[in-house]
Scaffold this motif. Structure first.
Motif, short mmCIF file in Angstrom:
data_model
loop_
_atom_site.label_atom_id
_atom_site.label_comp_id
_atom_site.label_asym_id
_atom_site.label_seq_id
_atom_site.Cartn_x
_atom_site.Cartn_y
_atom_site.Cartn_z
N VAL A 189 23.99 30.23 63.04
CA VAL A 189 22.90 29.32 62.65
C VAL A 189 22.43 28.63 63.92
N ARG A 201 18.86 24.14 57.68
CA ARG A 201 20.29 24.46 57.58
C ARG A 201 20.96 24.23 58.93
N ASN A 202 22.25 23.92 58.89
CA ASN A 202 23.03 23.74 60.11
C ASN A 202 24.48 24.18 59.95
N LEU A 239 24.48 29.27 53.20
CA LEU A 239 23.83 28.57 54.31
C LEU A 239 23.46 27.18 53.80
N ALA A 240 23.81 26.15 54.56
CA ALA A 240 23.63 24.78 54.06
C ALA A 240 23.12 23.87 55.16
N GLY A 241 22.45 22.81 54.72
CA GLY A 241 21.97 21.78 55.63
C GLY A 241 22.54 20.44 55.24
N GLN A 293 20.46 21.02 51.18
CA GLN A 293 20.06 22.26 50.51
C GLN A 293 21.06 23.37 50.83
N MET A 294 21.45 24.14 49.81
CA MET A 294 22.35 25.27 49.97
C MET A 294 21.65 26.55 49.54
N GLU A 295 21.82 27.61 50.32
CA GLU A 295 21.30 28.93 49.97
C GLU A 295 22.49 29.86 49.79
N LYS A 333 19.94 28.45 44.84
CA LYS A 333 19.50 27.52 45.88
C LYS A 333 19.72 26.09 45.40
#
Length: 576
Positions: free
Chosen positions: A288, A314-315, A328-330, A337-339, A351
């Motif tokens: 990421v 995301r980070n 993948l999350a921020g 937000q999570m993907e 999501k």
């Protein structure tokens, strides 16, 4: 298989909760009301240890029977060895006028008998705990620019030493024997920093290193082995970006394999590297990176991109224990937000959104996750949620007013305890429903709010996911990639048109190896394989010419030359 438990530590004590989907207090373990300083599960989850400011206790997870109680009120950290043989405890180092040297603050205890095996000095918190191989045949710790290796948990005698000037960090490989160790030495006086891989106990001689990677831009590094112990990823960071483009400094990502191969991972967007994680399969890794909105890309062991998830807030990235799902999350200063992605199909599952989360971790069953808001990162709205990966909240627990939540931790299980299950795309039923975020309208500056929307008013260009595998559908190319591809095609067409309009006598066309008249077997994939094989054979011929002229080839070059017969055989099998 029993459901994993969830350990919870906070200002109101330490508790064990029976695992998902519901989380109720474990009746066999009465909550310890004293404020917990630290807690830890053993690697296989069979033991649980915690310290409450008065003592350190160790219990068996299956029936909560207390196995050991140690009178160590100042203990702040504890950890079990891989096979649950040794318990390591650490207390802050201190000295007095009566005792100027201080007492040893790192203790190693026999888990079965409670006997003290060894007491050592460990002043720094960083790297406080010895590292073990999975079979506990080897343990290693850093002492004054040296790595001290111990065998069979005998800490009274040093079996081997690896001495390198200013060793700053190291990491021992997982998996079986032979064990490997990656060491980092920071640069000084114009000399570059470097990371080297060694195989225990072969440390002597200039050619002892399995792999070596040097770089100048590195104030510190983080290293991570894959699960098989065959390769390590090194993130090199500087505190200051001399170009002034980033507050985060500069980061570069390097790949080193025990076979001697090394490469710089090429990232498609400038900016910081937020997270680097290996897949549990050890065959790929996810990065990421880039200025917000950040990109996320999966790479194979050749450091070639496999799938680009496009851009987004995301980070962080988290693989499920089975490696079949990627989140993948921020978190942090992002909105949570999570993907959730199916890794095999590269298809998005859900999501959900978990605002103000400071912690995320997968349950060993690969079906559930926990998100938590913990202190001291956030001192308000502390609590945790148990989710199904499809986005359904199954359990929510808020911390009472005046209390703080400090940590939540799943009980680990040995690899293979929970088999991989087919990925579901329909939200699982739950009493609290799902938190799929509503479609939000993009922010527009006040000067543009009364004007029709246009592409020129966007704050940044969003990039959709892109499949980078051979034969991928062109429809998934990003807008920028499509634009560049159209430019190349238009430029090529204009050159061909200009060439056809040149006046003059028509000469017999010269053979063109790049034209459509090249011999083809009719299968584009086979043609591509043949082309790659011929390219490798040509490179080998060049290396053999260099060798014949007296030049000494490197290890990786010699390995390429040795593969000539294998390549010729593969070419013959393709009918060439």
């Amino acid at each position: 298989m029993a459901a994993p438990m969830l350990a919870v530590r906070g200002s109101d004590g330490t508790a064990l909760l029976q695992g998902p989907p519901g989380c109720q207090d474990n009746p066999a373990f009465p909550r310890d009301p004293r404020q917990g300083k630290y807690m830890s599960y053993s690697r296989d989850g069979r033991l649980f240890g915690w310290c409450n400011g008065q003592k350190v206790s160790v219990l068996r997870s299956s029936d909560s029977e207390v196995l050991q109680v140690l009178d160590l009120p100042k203990t702040c950290l504890l950890q079990f060895s891989p096979l649950n043989t040794v318990l390591v405890t650490w207390q802050p180092y201190s000295k007095t006028a009566e005792n100027p040297q201080g007492d040893p603050n790192l203790q190693l205890w026999d888990v079965q008998t409670g006997a003290l095996l060894k007491a050592l000095y460990q002043k720094k918190l960083e790297g406080w705990c010895p590292c073990w191989s999975d079979d506990e045949k080897i343990a290693v710790r850093s002492v004054n620019n040296e790595l001290h290796f111990f065998e069979d948990n005998d800490f009274n005698s040093i079996a081997n030493k690896l001495h390198m000037q200013k060793v700053s960090d190291f990491i021992l490989s997982p998996g079986g024997q032979p064990s490997k160790v990656a060491v980092y030495v920071p640069g000084s006086k114009g000399a570059p920093s470097f990371v080297r891989l060694y195989q225990y106990p072969q440390f002597g001689g200039p050619t002892a290193a399995l792999a070596n990677k040097s770089f100048f831009k590195a104030d510190r590094v983080s290293m991570e082995w894959n699960k098989k112990g065959s390769a390590v990823l090194v993130t090199a960071s500087t505190d200051v970006d001399k170009s002034g483009a980033s507050y985060y400094g500069e980061q570069t990502l390097h790949y080193l394999a025990v076979s001697g191969e090394g490469a710089v991972v090429q990232l498609a967007k400038n900016g910081p590297i937020y997270d680097v994680v290996w897949s549990p399969t050890s065959t790929e890794f996810c990065v990421v990176y880039g200025f917000m909105p950040a990109k996320a890309t999966v790479y194979n062991l050749k450091c070639d991109p496999v799938f680009d998830f496009g851009t987004g807030p995301r980070n962080a990235a988290y693989y499920s224990p089975q490696g079949h799902i990627l989140v993948l999350a921020g978190f942090g200063n992002l909105r949570g937000q999570m993907e959730v992605w199916d890794v095999k199909k590269y298809k998005q599952v859900s999501k959900p959104q978990a605002p103000d989360s400071t912690h995320f971790s997968w349950c060993p069953d690969g079906e559930h996750v926990v998100t938590a808001t913990c202190s001291p990162r956030l001192r308000v709205s502390n609590g945790f949620k148990i989710w199904h990966y499809t986005g359904t909240v199954l359990h929510k627990q808020d911390t009472p007013a005046g209390a703080e939540l400090w940590e939540v931790r799943w009980q680990p299980f040995p690899a293979g305890s929970f088999p991989e299950r087919p990925v579901k795309y329909q939200a699982a039923p739950g009493p609290l429903g799902s938190t799929q975020p509503p479609t939000a309208q993009a922010y527009r500056p006040p000067a543009l709010r009364n004007q029709p929307a246009s592409s020129s008013s966007k704050l940044h260009e969003e990039e959709p996911p892109q499949d980078m595998r051979p034969g991928a559908d062109r429809q998934q190319l990003s807008k920028a990639a499509l634009k560049n591809q159209k430019k190349r095609e238009a430029k090529k067409a204009s050159r061909q048109e200009a060439k056809s309009e040149v006046p003059g006598p028509q000469l017999d066309p010269a053979p063109n190896t790049h034209s459509q008249s090249v011999e083809s077997c009719g299968d584009p994939e086979t043609d591509k394989k043949i082309k790659n094989l011929k390219k490798k054979l040509k490179a080998i011929e060049e290396l053999k010419e260099l060798q014949a002229s007296g030049k000494t080839l490197q290890k990786n070059q010699l390995e390429k030359v040795e593969k000539e017969e294998e390549l010729l055989k593969a070419l013959e099998e393709l009918g060439v």
